[in-house]
Design an enzyme around this catalytic site. Structure first.
Site, short mmCIF file in Angstrom:
data_model
loop_
_atom_site.label_atom_id
_atom_site.label_comp_id
_atom_site.label_asym_id
_atom_site.label_seq_id
_atom_site.Cartn_x
_atom_site.Cartn_y
_atom_site.Cartn_z
N GLN A 83 1.54 -9.08 -6.62
CA GLN A 83 1.18 -10.51 -6.71
C GLN A 83 2.18 -11.31 -7.55
O GLN A 83 2.02 -12.52 -7.71
CB GLN A 83 -0.23 -10.66 -7.32
CG GLN A 83 -1.34 -10.12 -6.44
CD GLN A 83 -1.58 -10.99 -5.19
OE1 GLN A 83 -1.22 -12.17 -5.15
NE2 GLN A 83 -2.19 -10.42 -4.16
N THR B 107 12.57 5.14 10.65
CA THR B 107 13.62 4.14 10.88
C THR B 107 13.26 2.84 10.17
O THR B 107 12.13 2.36 10.28
CB THR B 107 13.76 3.88 12.40
OG1 THR B 107 14.01 5.14 13.02
CG2 THR B 107 14.88 2.91 12.71
N CYS C 236 -11.13 -8.94 2.41
CA CYS C 236 -11.97 -7.94 3.07
C CYS C 236 -11.15 -7.19 4.10
O CYS C 236 -10.28 -7.75 4.75
CB CYS C 236 -13.17 -8.60 3.70
SG CYS C 236 -12.81 -10.15 4.47
N SER D 163 5.43 -6.25 -2.01
CA SER D 163 5.03 -6.40 -0.60
C SER D 163 5.47 -7.78 -0.11
O SER D 163 5.07 -8.80 -0.69
CB SER D 163 3.51 -6.28 -0.50
OG SER D 163 3.10 -6.61 0.80
N ALA D 164 6.29 -7.81 0.97
CA ALA D 164 6.92 -9.06 1.39
C ALA D 164 5.93 -10.18 1.73
O ALA D 164 6.19 -11.35 1.46
CB ALA D 164 7.82 -8.79 2.60
N HIS D 165 4.79 -9.82 2.33
CA HIS D 165 3.93 -10.90 2.84
C HIS D 165 3.19 -11.66 1.75
O HIS D 165 2.52 -12.65 2.02
CB HIS D 165 2.96 -10.36 3.90
CG HIS D 165 1.80 -9.56 3.39
ND1 HIS D 165 0.54 -10.09 3.29
CD2 HIS D 165 1.69 -8.28 3.00
CE1 HIS D 165 -0.30 -9.15 2.86
NE2 HIS D 165 0.38 -8.05 2.68
N ASN E 287 -4.87 -9.07 -8.39
CA ASN E 287 -4.95 -9.87 -7.17
C ASN E 287 -6.26 -10.66 -7.06
O ASN E 287 -6.33 -11.62 -6.31
CB ASN E 287 -4.79 -8.98 -5.93
CG ASN E 287 -5.69 -7.77 -5.96
OD1 ASN E 287 -5.59 -6.94 -6.86
ND2 ASN E 287 -6.57 -7.67 -5.00
N THR F 149 0.84 -1.20 0.00
CA THR F 149 0.00 0.00 0.00
C THR F 149 0.88 1.25 0.00
O THR F 149 0.66 2.18 -0.79
CB THR F 149 -0.93 -0.01 1.24
OG1 THR F 149 -1.76 -1.19 1.15
CG2 THR F 149 -1.80 1.22 1.30
#
Ligand code: PLP
Length: 395
Positions: free
Chosen positions: A180, A238, A326, A200-202, A152, A74
């Site tokens: 993605q 940081t 969601c 995005s890492a996750h 996505n 994001t």
């Protein structure tokens, strides 16, 4: 999954990999200092940050100064879109597709409040923007165009290089949300030809709350946060050193495993899809005619409420998603499927199955055993009352 559950929601998030946990633990245990501090501990942390940046740059085939670490997809999208436009003249146009993730779409739309001109391009029934229509929108005075690499919800893959070439030809900066992509698609930024790219890492076995933005050297980018001068002045705050170490480890693993994972998971997804289509009547695969990520199957079941189907599958031990993930505990109507022109009856019954690298044949077989009866049950007239009650509760 060893819990006996079957996790088919990898587009929402992926479990942390053990190698990633090890990499994070190592940093967290004895090197998690502030990379901006001048003392020995700080310098050590700065060394680790530099090495993580080099590793990320090497996977993407870019220069280390072109990598900005952020708090996730994001923020990377916000920085690319709002950061580029705020460095552009007021009144400039900002172009994106109607199927973008909200991190891009809402940012583009809100730029109208700051005096910029949002242009949201329609997509076809296959989820693609038309390259000629896209090119026509890149009039003089366009500050940025942003089109996602892979969607996505449907997995539809955009021919990014063609759009990037069109943008470059008109001197317009081009951003792609590649959140993605890492496990399944080549991330060679130079061949894609993009100016900016978000990760995005996750979404690929790394931790939540960390991501990166690639921005080509010379990109005019205003920071969207205010504070210190970290990350070459582009992103104050940081750095999340342990998270960054985990992300870079996950990124390297994703790149090394990509070819094998893509082939294997693609076969499983195709098996799931053909199984669904041959055992469940009145079903369609959304975006099925387009080039797609190998791990996503977005299927609509006519006459079924997607929230009810999600819950029935959850009770049967299968985790999936309805429409997009969601944010508030209840699925929102999919703007992506609406943009693709799907009639409400198909949109209401849409479920996303998103496989991961550890999904196996037994799991897919089990889903195919469960699904026809679950759908038939929800389609029984007596289930209609339950469906509308569910709708009221969620509303
Ligand atoms: N872009 C896409 C395509 C996504 O799928 C997501 C997450 O769902 C995001 C952006 C946002 O990423 P994050 O959850 O890291 O903020």
């Amino acid at each position: 999954m060893n819990s006996g559950r079957i996790y088919l929601d990898n587009a929402a998030t992926t479990p942390l990999r053990l190698e990633v946990i090890d990499a994070m633990r190592e940093v967290a245990a004895d090197a998690d200092y502030n990379p901006s501090s001048l003392h020995a501990e700080g310098r050590r942390a700065a060394g680790l940050l530099d090495s993580a940046r080099d590793r990320a740059a090497s996977v993407l085939g870019v220069h280390r100064s072109e990598i900005t670490f952020t708090s996730g997809g994001t923020e990377s999208d916000n920085l690319a879109v709002a950061g580029t436009m705020r460095a552009s003249a007021k009144g400039s146009r900002v172009v994106c597709s109607a199927a973008e993730h909200h991190a891009v779409l809402v940012t583009v739309e809100r730029l109208a409040d700051e005096g910029y001109q949002p242009i949201v391009l329609p997509v076809g029934s296959d989820g693609h923007v038309d390259v000629d229509a896209f090119s026509r929108e890149l009039e003089p005075g366009t500050g940025l165009a942003s089109v996602m690499y892979a969607n996505n919800e449907t997995g539809v893959v955009t021919p990014i290089a063609a759009l990037a070439t069109a943008a470059r030809g008109r001197g317009v900066a081009f951003h792609t949300d590649a959140v993605q992509a890492p496990r399944w698609l080549a991330l060679d930024v130079r061949s894609l030809g993009v100016d900016m790219l978000s990760l995005s890492a996750h979404k690929f076995g790394g931790p939540k709350g960390v991501g990166l933005l690639y921005a080509r050297r010379g990109s005019a980018l205003h920071p969207v946060l205010s504070g210190g001068g970290q990350e070459f002045g582009r992103r104050p705050g940081t750095e999340n050193l342990a998270g960054i170490a985990g992300m870079v480890t996950a990124l390297e693993l994703a790149a090394a495993e990509r070819a094998e994972a893509t082939a294997r998971v693609g076969q499983l997804r195709d098996r799931l899809e053909s199984g669904i289509c041959s055992t469940v009547p009145d079903v369609r695969v959304n975006g099925g005619e387009a080039d797609r990520l190998p791990n996503i199957c977005n299927a609509s079941f006519a006459g079924v409420d997607s929230a009810a189907l999600l819950m029935a599958l959850d009770l049967a031990g299968v985790a999936v998603s309805a429409g997009s993930a969601c944010t508030s505990g209840s699925p929102e109507p999919s703007h992506v499927l609406a943009a693709m022109g799907l009639e409400p009856r198909w949109r209401q019954g849409a479920i996303r199955f998103s496989l991961g690298p550890t999904t196996d044949t037994l799991e897919i077989g089990r889903v195919l055993e469960i699904l026809p009866a679950v759908v038939a049950d929800l389609r029984r007239p007596s289930a209609a009352g339950t469906r509308s009650e569910t709708g009221r509760r969620d509303g």
